[in-house]
Enzyme design. Structure first.
Site, short mmCIF file in Angstrom:
data_model
loop_
_atom_site.label_atom_id
_atom_site.label_comp_id
_atom_site.label_asym_id
_atom_site.label_seq_id
_atom_site.Cartn_x
_atom_site.Cartn_y
_atom_site.Cartn_z
N LYS A 171 0.99 -1.17 -0.05
CA LYS A 171 0.05 -0.02 -0.07
C LYS A 171 1.17 1.20 -0.15
O LYS A 171 1.17 1.68 1.13
CB LYS A 171 -0.81 -0.03 1.07
CG LYS A 171 -1.96 1.11 1.17
CD LYS A 171 -2.98 0.73 2.27
CE LYS A 171 -3.84 1.88 2.56
NZ LYS A 171 -4.66 2.31 1.41
N1 PMP Z 1 -7.87 -1.58 -2.72
C1 PMP Z 1 -7.14 -0.16 -2.60
C2 PMP Z 1 -6.36 0.18 -3.92
C3 PMP Z 1 -7.27 0.41 -1.41
O1 PMP Z 1 -6.81 1.78 -1.39
C4 PMP Z 1 -7.87 -0.09 -0.30
C5 PMP Z 1 -8.00 0.80 1.08
N2 PMP Z 1 -7.02 0.44 1.73
C6 PMP Z 1 -8.41 -1.21 -0.49
C7 PMP Z 1 -8.37 -2.02 -1.78
C8 PMP Z 1 -9.31 -2.07 0.70
O2 PMP Z 1 -8.49 -2.25 1.55
P1 PMP Z 1 -8.84 -2.18 3.15
O3 PMP Z 1 -9.97 -3.11 3.32
O4 PMP Z 1 -7.66 -3.08 4.03
O5 PMP Z 1 -9.08 -1.03 3.65
#
Ligand code: PMP
Length: 318
Positions: A171
């Site tokens: 991320k």
């Molecule tokens: N994909 C992307 C590109 C994101 O930015 C996020 C948000 N973090 C998610 C998926 C979902 O991840 P999470 O459920 O861990 O927030």
């Protein structure tokens, strides 16, 4: 249609300031949490970060899967060879202290690791690694009506990160340049959110959410090889759906799978579980949030409200 476009482009309120931000082990005033304009991150996008929510539950404030988020932060940092000078436990404790100090019952939490000021040039290895954590109050990410009515999304003309270009399992701040292209195209086209396909044309993810479809009572989501961030909400939904007796499959989804699904929904820490009511202006099902996403969302929210037992150990009390 024009009114609809205007509505979706209405300026959201500015960030709701809290009092303190945690920076490299110190609590600093919100307005003093600053970095140098020649920091590596500003020029080359060298950051990794997390986003999670803290909920006001009947037993007190609780962060949703705090350690899982911090573990993902560590893996994102590892991919980019950044050494975080704090342990998971220290970062977890810092997060909780910050929420207490700011007097927030519920909030969004943003841990951030970035390359700071040192040398200029692409090579990041000689730039110091900094860590910051910010918390603030943040309402519904995709709009106030999103949960009740569902959102209108498009399939963007941009592809999600191809393997061997930008690692989608990290991320990283820079990944969100691609997300921004997606999001701007969606907003300017009158949609709330965009879903991107991967380089092979299969459904990947939203600009900040994972994607699920419901077909014949079961739920399907793209596998981690489909250029997605393996979302923690995605994982939670899979656990919860199985517990509710639903069939769950991780499987490549072609674009038209979105058009003919019984339901489509997005998951993310900011967006939580948001139903999609149309894709490329084609209504999903009957154009209203469907029973399966509603059932999963209800069970999810019941855990946060303390009316359903937290059997998965998701809540980390502040
Ligand atoms: N994909 C992307 C590109 C994101 O930015 C996020 C948000 N973090 C998610 C998926 C979902 O991840 P999470 O459920 O861990 O927030």
């Amino acid at each position: 249609m024009a009114a609809k476009r205007r509505a979706s482009r209405k300026k959201p309120p500015p960030i709701s300031k809290a009092s303190k931000i945690w920076m490299d082990g110190m609590l600093v005033d919100w307005d003093d949490a600053q970095i140098h304009v020649l920091s590596h991150v500003v020029h080359y996008g060298s950051s990794v970060f997390e986003g999670l929510r803290c909920y006001d539950t009947p037993k007190g404030s609780a962060c949703f899967r705090l350690l899982d988020h911090l573990r993902r932060l560590e893996t994102s940092a590892k991919i980019y060879r950044m050494d975080i000078p704090y342990s998971l436990e220290e970062l977890a404790e810092a997060t909780k202290e910050l929420i207490r100090v700011n007097g927030l019952k519920s909030c969004y939490v943003r841990p951030l690791v970035f390359r700071g000021y040192g040398q200029m040039g692409v090579n990041p290895l000689n730039c110091p690694v900094h860590v910051a954590i910010a918390v603030w109050e943040w309402g519904a990410y995709l709009g106030a009506d999103a949960m009740r009515k569902g959102v209108d999304v498009c399939v963007t003309s941009w592809r999600r990160l191809a393997p061997n270009t930008m690692p989608s399992l990290a991320k990283a701040g820079a990944n969100y340049m691609n997300s921004q292209l997606m999001k701007m195209e969606a907003i300017l086209g009158g949609f709330v959110e965009a879903i991107a396909l991967d380089v092979d044309g299969y459904v990947a993810e939203g600009s900040g959410e994972n994607v699920f479809i419901v077909k014949d009572g079961g739920i399907v989501t793209p596998p981690s090889g489909a250029s997605i961030l393996p979302g923690i909400t995605r994982h939670s939904v899979i656990q919860l759906a199985r517990k509710l007796g639903l069939e769950v499959r991780k499987q490549m989804i072609p674009r038209e799978g979105l058009y003919i699904a019984d339901e489509v929904f997005l998951t993310g820490s900011a967006a939580e579980i948001t139903p999609v009511r149309s894709v490329d202006r084609i209504p999903v099902g009957n154009g209203r949030p469907g029973p399966v996403s509603r059932k999963i969302r209800k069970a999810f929210l019941a855990i946060l409200a303390g009316t359903r037992k937290d059997t998965f150990g998701w809540l980390d009390f502040v």
